[in-house]
Design a protein around this motif. Structure first.
Motif, PDB file in Angstrom:
ATOM      1  N   SER A  64       0.838  -1.031  -0.180  1.00  0.00           N
ATOM      2  CA  SER A  64      -0.027   0.007   0.061  1.00  0.00           C
ATOM      3  C   SER A  64       0.890   1.023  -0.082  1.00  0.00           C
ATOM      4  N   LEU A  65       2.055   1.332   0.738  1.00  0.00           N
ATOM      5  CA  LEU A  65       2.826   2.364   0.692  1.00  0.00           C
ATOM      6  C   LEU A  65       3.527   2.693  -0.535  1.00  0.00           C
ATOM      7  N   ASN A  66       4.107   1.630  -1.195  1.00  0.00           N
ATOM      8  CA  ASN A  66       4.533   1.765  -2.762  1.00  0.00           C
ATOM      9  C   ASN A  66       3.623   2.016  -3.582  1.00  0.00           C
ATOM     10  N   ARG A  67       2.382   1.905  -3.283  1.00  0.00           N
ATOM     11  CA  ARG A  67       1.359   2.205  -4.442  1.00  0.00           C
ATOM     12  C   ARG A  67       1.052   3.574  -4.116  1.00  0.00           C
ATOM     13  N   ALA A  68       1.038   3.948  -2.959  1.00  0.00           N
ATOM     14  CA  ALA A  68       0.788   5.485  -2.610  1.00  0.00           C
ATOM     15  C   ALA A  68       2.043   6.495  -3.144  1.00  0.00           C
ATOM     16  N   ALA A  69       3.075   5.871  -2.921  1.00  0.00           N
ATOM     17  CA  ALA A  69       4.294   6.455  -3.285  1.00  0.00           C
ATOM     18  C   ALA A  69       4.320   6.736  -4.880  1.00  0.00           C
ATOM     19  N   GLY A  70       4.035   5.835  -5.726  1.00  0.00           N
ATOM     20  CA  GLY A  70       3.880   5.851  -6.954  1.00  0.00           C
ATOM     21  C   GLY A  70       2.869   6.835  -7.517  1.00  0.00           C
ATOM     22  N   THR A 105      18.981  12.607   2.309  1.00  0.00           N
ATOM     23  CA  THR A 105      17.928  11.741   1.710  1.00  0.00           C
ATOM     24  C   THR A 105      16.852  11.428   2.523  1.00  0.00           C
ATOM     25  N   VAL A 106      16.802  11.594   3.731  1.00  0.00           N
ATOM     26  CA  VAL A 106      15.501  11.171   4.648  1.00  0.00           C
ATOM     27  C   VAL A 106      16.065  12.205   6.175  1.00  0.00           C
ATOM     28  N   VAL A 107      14.840  12.754   6.511  1.00  0.00           N
ATOM     29  CA  VAL A 107      14.887  13.489   7.606  1.00  0.00           C
ATOM     30  C   VAL A 107      13.569  13.130   8.682  1.00  0.00           C
ATOM     31  N   ALA A 153      12.555  11.103  -5.479  1.00  0.00           N
ATOM     32  CA  ALA A 153      13.370  10.690  -6.465  1.00  0.00           C
ATOM     33  C   ALA A 153      14.257   9.516  -5.791  1.00  0.00           C
ATOM     34  N   ASP A 154      14.788   9.963  -4.568  1.00  0.00           N
ATOM     35  CA  ASP A 154      15.508   8.906  -3.889  1.00  0.00           C
ATOM     36  C   ASP A 154      15.128   7.612  -3.609  1.00  0.00           C
ATOM     37  N   PHE A 155      13.596   7.957  -3.134  1.00  0.00           N
ATOM     38  CA  PHE A 155      12.907   6.501  -2.737  1.00  0.00           C
ATOM     39  C   PHE A 155      12.610   5.737  -3.882  1.00  0.00           C
ATOM     40  N   HIS A 156      12.430   6.287  -5.067  1.00  0.00           N
ATOM     41  CA  HIS A 156      12.398   5.466  -6.216  1.00  0.00           C
ATOM     42  C   HIS A 156      13.611   4.903  -6.638  1.00  0.00           C
ATOM     43  N   ALA A 157      14.681   5.519  -6.602  1.00  0.00           N
ATOM     44  CA  ALA A 157      15.816   5.135  -7.042  1.00  0.00           C
ATOM     45  C   ALA A 157      16.550   4.067  -6.203  1.00  0.00           C
ATOM     46  N   ALA A 158      16.170   4.283  -4.920  1.00  0.00           N
ATOM     47  CA  ALA A 158      16.593   3.141  -4.160  1.00  0.00           C
ATOM     48  C   ALA A 158      15.521   1.677  -4.008  1.00  0.00           C
ATOM     49  N   ARG A 176      19.227   1.435   2.425  1.00  0.00           N
ATOM     50  CA  ARG A 176      19.581   1.755   1.143  1.00  0.00           C
ATOM     51  C   ARG A 176      19.461   3.251   0.731  1.00  0.00           C
ATOM     52  N   LEU A 177      18.582   4.046   1.457  1.00  0.00           N
ATOM     53  CA  LEU A 177      18.773   5.452   1.376  1.00  0.00           C
ATOM     54  C   LEU A 177      20.057   6.269   1.792  1.00  0.00           C
TER      55      LEU A 177
END
Length: 494
Positions: A64-70, A105-107, A153-158, A176-177
């Motif tokens: 579900s999280l991947n779908r929302a991020a997409g 990349t993440v905060v 962009a970092d999320f999808h690249a990772a 990975r990030l």
């Protein structure tokens, strides 16, 4: 935000987002096969920024999280769970930090743990700077998942969340990030994290710990210490930083070597991409080396293991430690080890507001040390104190019981408070330390400490406040931090 069954706190969670001072965002609300479709539709109709995403069946949190991020249209993605509360400035503060530091990349942020009724339990402090985050990540999850914000962009690249993982998927993502850039946690608590008996951390705890352990093993392998078993040595290695040596001298030596190898491997792996990493890790190395020398003294002088420690001490620029190692000067080592920690090892320490972390060797300066808590926590503290040279354990204290415990006197609280107080220290070895502090009335003029017996055996010194009460306000949200505090994150050691 993904929703499946538990919607008890959903309205409050959504309201906390709709009330953000940064108002330019969309809330992707995923109906993951929930029986509350009408309620979710009503929420989406309340505000044009709420965008409902409906799964045709229950796909689970990770998918579900991947779908929302997409589907997300913004260049930055934030996470929150359906039972948590974001501070009004959360998105603005995190977005400002991410924008000001291109390499991030993440905060994330510190957070306040609350019960199901919303009452604050404790403020949780996480490692703030990138080097501390990388070191902590070898032992525990360095971020609170529902308090994070990262670049799309970092999320999808990772590769996004690994859909093979039903839990601890965030811990895997951060690893990975962090290969792509830096991490940070804001020191102000920007989230109220609800301790929920229906959440994944409660219902799938065993699976979560197993997945986190596998992730940890991969990270240790990447640091060149594949021969070490993190499930066996991670917790005692972490405790070594607190100044608590292992029960057996040979174990202390082995753990010291393991820690220095791990530090060296992390520095070699990431120093090329992280400026100043080795210098930061050197502070950890020095603290661990002092713990070993203070505990073992002359036994480290000479011999193959002593030479290995000398070589590693030189790699981490610790000439004073090297001198003590070469001469076996345990007294000098204890003096150095008694200094306040010269590094910030926030993570896995219970929140004791207003208290500072101190090395265990500080207890060697008292005429007598009493342990408040005649149980497993008290036994753990006794094991540490018996390994400290110059530390005189006087006995145990209990709220009511009296007699003996572990071969030492056991006094009731009333009997203890009636005794002369000169030169004594009290170490509270119980998870109920708040109530005990109140019962002791502050113990003005004495050494008052709290040991994290439910976590990593960190030792806090509590300054007795005017008026005698040892308690403090637990609701630290948006008020900044007051001391080193505990992380309750996926994969936490201890």
């Amino acid at each position: 935000m993904s929703v499946h069954r538990d919607v008890r706190f959903l309205d409050a969670a959504v309201d906390s987002l709709l009330g953000q001072t940064l108002g330019d965002f969309e809330l992707l609300l995923v109906d993951d096969g929930s029986p509350h479709a009408e309620r979710l539709r009503a929420l989406a109709e309340r505000d044009r920024r709420v965008r409902l995403v409906v799964n045709d069946r229950n796909l689970g949190l990770t998918v579900s999280l991947n779908r929302a991020a997409g589907l997300a249209r913004a260049p930055v993605i934030a996470r929150m769970d359906a039972d948590d509360i974001s501070h009004p400035d959360r998105l603005a503060a995190q977005y400002e930090r991410l924008s000001a530091q291109p390499g991030l990349t993440v905060v994330g942020s510190n957070y306040v743990a609350v019960d199901t009724g919303g009452a604050p339990l404790r403020t949780i402090r996480l490692p703030e700077e990138d080097a501390a985050i990388r070191w902590t990540a070898l032992f525990a999850n360095p971020f609170c998942h529902p308090a994070t914000l990262f670049r799309a962009a970092d999320f999808h690249a990772a590769g996004g969340y690994d859909e093979r993982l039903a839990c601890a998927q965030d811990y895997d993502l951060w690893m990975r990030l962090l290969r792509r850039g830096q991490g940070a946690n804001l020191p102000v608590p920007l989230l109220r994290y609800r301790i929920n008996d229906q959440g994944i951390s409660a219902t799938r705890k065993v699976e979560q710990e197993a997945v986190a352990g596998a992730i940890r093993r991969v990270e240790w392998l990447s640091c060149g210490v594949g021969d070490l078993d993190p499930e066996r040595v991670a917790a005692p290695v972490w405790r070594l930083q607190t100044g608590a040596p292992a029960c057996d001298p040979s174990d202390t030596l082995a753990l010291t070597l393991a820690t220095l190898r791990l530090l060296d491997g992390l520095a070699a792996r990431d120093s090329r991409n992280v400026a100043g990493l080795r210098e930061t890790l050197a502070a950890v190395a020095r603290r661990v080396l002092w713990t070993a020398v203070a505990a073992l003294g002359w036994r480290l002088a000479g011999g193959w293991d002593g030479r290995r420690l000398l070589a590693l001490a030189a790699r981490f620029d610790a000439p004073e430690v090297a001198a003590c190692l070469a001469l076996g000067r345990s007294r000098a080592a204890r003096r150095w080890a008694a200094r306040p920690p010269d590094f910030d090892f926030a993570c896995t320490g219970h929140a004791v507001p207003g208290a500072g972390v101190v090395p265990w060797t500080e207890l060697s300066g008292f005429a007598g040390v009493w342990i408040y808590g005649a149980g497993e926590g008290g036994r753990a503290v006794l094991r540490v104190l018996r390994r400290l040279r110059g530390c005189r354990v006087a006995g145990f204290v209990d709220s009511v019981r009296r007699g003996g415990f572990e071969g030492l006197p056991l006094l009731s609280r009333a009997d203890f408070l009636a005794r002369p107080a000169t030169g004594r220290a009290v170490v509270i070895a119980s998870g109920a330390w708040r109530e005990i502090l109140e019962g002791l009335g502050g113990l003005a003029g004495q050494g008052l400490f709290v040991a994290d017996v439910e976590g990593d055996l960190r030792l806090y010194r509590v300054p007795p406040p005017p008026g005698g009460s040892g308690s403090a306000d637990q609701d630290g949200i948006a008020a900044g931090r007051t001391g080193n505090q505990r992380v309750e994150a996926d994969g936490c050691p201890g």
